[in-house]
Design an enzyme around this catalytic site. Structure first.
Site, PDB file in Angstrom:
ATOM      1  N   HIS A  80       0.829  -1.197   0.000  1.00 58.65           N
ATOM      2  CA  HIS A  80       0.000   0.000   0.000  1.00 58.65           C
ATOM      3  C   HIS A  80       0.871   1.256   0.000  1.00 58.65           C
ATOM      4  O   HIS A  80       2.070   1.211   0.272  1.00 58.65           O
ATOM      5  CB  HIS A  80      -0.935  -0.014   1.201  1.00 58.65           C
ATOM      6  N   GLU A  86       1.163   3.824   1.944  1.00 65.10           N
ATOM      7  CA  GLU A  86       1.849   4.204   3.170  1.00 65.10           C
ATOM      8  C   GLU A  86       3.130   3.397   3.364  1.00 65.10           C
ATOM      9  O   GLU A  86       4.171   3.939   3.758  1.00 65.10           O
ATOM     10  CB  GLU A  86       0.920   3.985   4.381  1.00 65.10           C
ATOM     11  N   CYS A 120      -5.382   1.210   6.396  1.00 60.10           N
ATOM     12  CA  CYS A 120      -6.121  -0.006   6.701  1.00 60.10           C
ATOM     13  C   CYS A 120      -5.644  -0.596   8.030  1.00 60.10           C
ATOM     14  O   CYS A 120      -4.533  -0.330   8.496  1.00 60.10           O
ATOM     15  CB  CYS A 120      -5.964  -1.025   5.572  1.00 60.10           C
ATOM     16  N   TRP A 173     -16.187  13.561 -36.809  1.00 64.68           N
ATOM     17  CA  TRP A 173     -16.025  13.607 -35.367  1.00 64.68           C
ATOM     18  C   TRP A 173     -16.798  14.816 -34.855  1.00 64.68           C
ATOM     19  O   TRP A 173     -16.746  15.883 -35.453  1.00 64.68           O
ATOM     20  CB  TRP A 173     -14.563  13.724 -34.962  1.00 64.68           C
ATOM     21  N   ARG A 175      -9.773   6.602 -20.671  1.00 59.79           N
ATOM     22  CA  ARG A 175      -9.848   5.144 -20.797  1.00 59.79           C
ATOM     23  C   ARG A 175      -8.693   4.474 -20.081  1.00 59.79           C
ATOM     24  O   ARG A 175      -8.838   3.387 -19.500  1.00 59.79           O
ATOM     25  CB  ARG A 175      -9.832   4.750 -22.278  1.00 59.79           C
ATOM     26  N   ARG A 207      -5.134   4.843 -26.576  1.00 62.33           N
ATOM     27  CA  ARG A 207      -3.976   5.098 -27.430  1.00 62.33           C
ATOM     28  C   ARG A 207      -3.290   6.374 -26.969  1.00 62.33           C
ATOM     29  O   ARG A 207      -3.705   7.489 -27.321  1.00 62.33           O
ATOM     30  CB  ARG A 207      -4.413   5.180 -28.896  1.00 62.33           C
ATOM     31  N   GLY A 266     -24.511   4.509 -27.321  1.00 64.09           N
ATOM     32  CA  GLY A 266     -25.055   5.758 -27.859  1.00 64.09           C
ATOM     33  C   GLY A 266     -26.270   6.265 -27.124  1.00 64.09           C
ATOM     34  O   GLY A 266     -26.426   6.070 -25.922  1.00 64.09           O
TER      35      GLY A 266
END
Length: 379
Positions: free
Chosen positions: A57, A59, A82, A177, A191, A214, A299
């Site tokens: 982790h 830390e 944690c 586009w 992405r 990309r 869409g």
């Protein structure tokens, strides 16, 4: 003690921890992205982030870098340490062993296995604990993790590009586009930071997208691709099924048929809902795979279904300086509410210019829905 006001320079050091945490976005699921810095004498002597599930982790990484300089120092962490044994030992114990005198926490962990326990152990051991420094920024960074833990499903970001009159495509479905190259570069970076990206069958047919990340120099990490294909009618020639990628393509369907669509395609059978694949059932199955952040890219029918079912947590809409006219395709298919007062209003709205386009982002209020007539044709 647990304090609410940080020491001098606390926000600056927490921003450094946030910057470290962002390096893990998209790579830590089903864990959160966390960053940490160790500060001794007003100077950062250790820095770390959680790089992958099962790895150390943030830390612990920062403490290892600091070494002996961690004794008597302050530790800044974007998420509560944690306090349980999982794939790694508790960070709270590592902090105590390192001799940290004060821990500054950005946001509290909603995980029932943690939720205050990490801070409580540190306090009992005499460590000063300060919480809530840049809390909103830290929560925003890990909004997908909070949704995953509290609702048992991936956090959903709806992304679209629209013209000034709200159209995502021409009357014939041409969407290439709407936005400019800078906006498309932003999408590839996004992405790279999410776990999965989803489109409907209509978008898959019309645009034949690869849905890969990309980035310059081939640095992008492809998300898992998800396509809604209720009756398994998509042709195997699509790039989603032919594109070479380490990330699989999940075909969400509600059919009894069996098809082979390509070497990287995997069929995921879901319940059938009124408009096609039952979205809640699909999200539950994605969560079971450890997917915490889903980017929905369209869409119009898919947008409408996610919005109508209250499954959108935030939106990212690019507005391009173009006008199509009344017969173009709108952002969400279906009739909307009759009164403006019933429109879904976003919170925490941000507006920025990206090339010639304007990016509007915002959070959807909890359980927010858009009242739309039934949207058909999502595939």
């Amino acid at each position: 003690m647990i304090g609410l006001a940080g020491p001098p320079g606390a926000e600056d050091f927490m921003r450094q921890a946030l910057a470290a945490a962002r390096r893990g976005l998209g790579r830590t699921s089903p864990n959160p992205a966390v960053g940490a810095v160790v500060v001794q004498g007003g100077r950062i002597v250790g820095r770390g982030h959680h790089a992958r599930a099962g790895g150390p982790h943030a830390e612990v990484v920062a403490l290892r870098v600091a070494g002996a300089r961690a004794r008597g120092a302050d530790l800044y962490t974007t998420l509560e340490p944690c306090d349980h044994f999982g794939r790694t030992p508790p960070c709270s114990l590592a902090i105590l062993e390192a001799g940290i005198r004060r821990v500054v926490v950005g946001s509290r962990d909603p995980n029932p296995l943690v939720r205050g326990r990490g801070m409580a152990r540190l306090r009992r051991a005499g460590v000063e604990v300060v919480r809530g420094v840049l809390d909103e920024e830290c929560q925003h960074l890990n909004a997908p993790w909070f949704t995953f833990i509290t609702e048992g499903r991936p956090h959903v970001t709806l992304k679209a590009a629209v013209t000034l009159d709200g159209k995502i495509a021409t009357r014939d479905g041409d969407a290439r586009w709407v936005s400019g190259p800078e906006a498309r570069a932003w999408v590839h970076r996004k992405r790279d930071q999410v776990d999965a990206v989803l489109v409907g069958a209509g978008t898959a047919r019309a645009d034949d997208p690869a849905l890969t990340a990309r980035l310059p120099g081939g640095r992008g990490r492809d998300p898992i691709r998800v396509v809604l294909d209720t009756d398994l009618r998509l042709p195997p020639r699509l790039r989603l099924f032919r594109q070479r990628s380490p990330a699989p393509t999940l075909v969400a369907h509600a059919s009894l048929r069996r098809r082979r669509l390509g070497p990287g395609a995997e069929l995921v059978r879901c319940r059938r809902g009124p408009g096609g694949v039952d979205l809640r059932d699909l999200l539950a199955k994605l969560a079971a795979r450890g997917i915490t952040h889903l980017l929905v890219e369209g869409g119009a029918a898919v947008h409408a279904r996610f919005l109508a079912e209250g499954l959108v947590d935030e939106v990212a809409i690019f507005v391009a300086p173009k006008i199509l006219g009344g017969d173009g395709l709108s952002l969400a298919r279906g009739r909307g509410p009759a009164r403006m007062a019933e429109a879904l209003r976003l919170e925490r709205v941000r507006v920025e210019r990206v090339g010639d386009d304007v990016l509007v982002t915002g959070r959807v209020p909890h359980r927010g829905r858009v009242r739309l007539a039934k949207a058909r044709g999502q595939g």
